[in-house]
Design an enzyme around this catalytic site. Structure first.
Site, PDB file in Angstrom:
ATOM      1  N   GLU A  79       0.839  -1.205   0.000  1.00 35.73           N
ATOM      2  CA  GLU A  79       0.000   0.000   0.000  1.00 35.73           C
ATOM      3  C   GLU A  79       0.866   1.243   0.000  1.00 35.73           C
ATOM      4  O   GLU A  79       1.764   1.387   0.821  1.00 35.73           O
ATOM      5  CB  GLU A  79      -0.899   0.018   1.253  1.00 35.73           C
ATOM      6  CG  GLU A  79      -1.863  -1.166   1.348  1.00 35.73           C
ATOM      7  CD  GLU A  79      -2.949  -1.153   0.269  1.00 35.73           C
ATOM      8  OE1 GLU A  79      -3.113  -0.102  -0.390  1.00 35.73           O
ATOM      9  OE2 GLU A  79      -3.627  -2.185   0.100  1.00 35.73           O
ATOM     10  N   ARG A  89     -17.685  -1.413   6.331  1.00 30.34           N
ATOM     11  CA  ARG A  89     -18.787  -2.076   5.615  1.00 30.34           C
ATOM     12  C   ARG A  89     -19.349  -3.217   6.440  1.00 30.34           C
ATOM     13  O   ARG A  89     -20.492  -3.639   6.251  1.00 30.34           O
ATOM     14  CB  ARG A  89     -18.319  -2.548   4.224  1.00 30.34           C
ATOM     15  CG  ARG A  89     -17.321  -3.621   4.262  1.00 30.34           C
ATOM     16  CD  ARG A  89     -16.565  -3.937   3.004  1.00 30.34           C
ATOM     17  NE  ARG A  89     -15.276  -4.482   3.405  1.00 30.34           N
ATOM     18  CZ  ARG A  89     -15.087  -5.715   3.851  1.00 30.34           C
ATOM     19  NH1 ARG A  89     -16.083  -6.562   3.929  1.00 30.34           N
ATOM     20  NH2 ARG A  89     -13.886  -6.112   4.236  1.00 30.34           N
ATOM     21  N   CYS A 142      -7.628  -2.291   8.372  1.00 32.43           N
ATOM     22  CA  CYS A 142      -6.256  -2.285   7.831  1.00 32.43           C
ATOM     23  C   CYS A 142      -5.791  -0.862   7.553  1.00 32.43           C
ATOM     24  O   CYS A 142      -4.677  -0.483   7.922  1.00 32.43           O
ATOM     25  CB  CYS A 142      -6.173  -3.117   6.555  1.00 32.43           C
ATOM     26  SG  CYS A 142      -6.305  -4.887   6.876  1.00 32.43           S
ATOM     27  N   HIS A 166      -1.292  -5.828   1.663  1.00 36.24           N
ATOM     28  CA  HIS A 166      -2.490  -6.665   1.605  1.00 36.24           C
ATOM     29  C   HIS A 166      -2.176  -7.928   0.799  1.00 36.24           C
ATOM     30  O   HIS A 166      -1.519  -7.846  -0.251  1.00 36.24           O
ATOM     31  CB  HIS A 166      -3.644  -5.920   0.921  1.00 36.24           C
ATOM     32  CG  HIS A 166      -4.564  -5.236   1.877  1.00 36.24           C
ATOM     33  ND1 HIS A 166      -4.798  -3.878   1.853  1.00 36.24           N
ATOM     34  CD2 HIS A 166      -5.331  -5.732   2.892  1.00 36.24           C
ATOM     35  CE1 HIS A 166      -5.668  -3.571   2.809  1.00 36.24           C
ATOM     36  NE2 HIS A 166      -6.006  -4.670   3.459  1.00 36.24           N
TER      37      HIS A 166
HETATM   38  N1  PCA Z   1      -8.144  -7.242   6.486  1.00 35.14           N
HETATM   39  C1  PCA Z   1      -9.091  -6.206   6.849  1.00 35.14           C
HETATM   40  C2  PCA Z   1      -8.945  -6.049   8.343  1.00 35.14           C
HETATM   41  C3  PCA Z   1      -8.149  -7.209   8.821  1.00 35.14           C
HETATM   42  C4  PCA Z   1      -7.620  -7.830   7.603  1.00 35.14           C
HETATM   43  O1  PCA Z   1      -6.807  -8.772   7.560  1.00 35.14           O
HETATM   44  C5  PCA Z   1      -8.924  -4.930   6.044  1.00 35.14           C
HETATM   45  O2  PCA Z   1      -8.486  -4.993   4.880  1.00 35.14           O
HETATM   46  O3  PCA Z   1      -9.215  -3.845   6.546  1.00 35.14           O
END
Ligand code: PCA
Length: 198
Positions: A79, A89, A142, A166
């Protein structure tokens, strides 16, 4: 050796596993010049920033890398930035579902990752795993963790660099759902390559 605090989120949204945490747990204890300090993060708007600042105080890391799952994505996505906004959501694991709220009232709109996310993305691709740099960590927990990590660390005299990656769903997480997946081994290889690029 240098100390890398690496975090993975626990399962959320009714899922039994989170490949982010599974991958962090599967990493070796050292990668290149880095000694890894692995910590679980709660999927909680209130709890995650606090858990991270406690871990930073305890570990005193030289860098922080946070890992979460973005199950709709088919690639590993470092990111570029966190934004000062929450739009949940679904409820977090505490049942909180904030809408249209800032993470830090009065804080900057955007904070940029302070680890070399372009190089990390290139390194993941060179390891043979699909990857691309992402401009949005979403508006859920996140993004909240990334933004608040960058905000907290910016306040310190000699800021510790930080970034967020991610990862996609694994076949285990995607069971019964129509989601793109990578294997856990591919995700572990991607994170390893990203760490080697720091
Ligand atoms: N993904 C979520 C929160 C925890 C995770 O592993 C997100 O993308 O916000």
């Amino acid at each position: 050796m240098k100390r890398l605090l690496i975090t993975g989120f626990v399962p959320f949204g009714g899922d039994g596993v989170n490949p982010a945490l599974q991958a962090v747990q599967a990493l070796p204890e050292t990668i290149g010049k880095w000694e890894l300090y692995k910590r679980e993060m709660p999927v909680s708007f209130r709890g995650a920033p606090k858990a991270l600042s406690d871990a930073i105080a305890e570990v005193e890391p030289d860098a922080v890398l946070m890992i979460g799952v973005a199950a709709s994505r088919g690639m590993v996505t470092p990111e570029r930035q966190g934004v000062n906004e929450i739009e949940a959501r679904i409820p977090d694991n505490e049942g909180d579902q904030p809408q249209n709220e800032p993470i830090v009232p009065g804080g900057p709109e955007v904070l940029f990752s302070t680890l070399p996310v372009e190089d990390m993305t290139e390194a993941i691709l060179a390891a043979g795993v699909p990857a691309r740099l992402s401009d949005s960590a979403g508006r859920f927990v996140c993004n909240t963790l990334l933004y608040s990590a960058l905000y907290q660390l910016e306040q310190t005299e000699d800021p510790v660099p930080a970034a967020f990656i991610h990862v996609p769903a694994t076949p285990e997480l995607a069971t019964g759902k129509d989601l793109p997946t990578l294997t856990l081994d591919e995700i572990v290889a991607a994170i390893t390559a990203a760490i080697e690029a720091i």
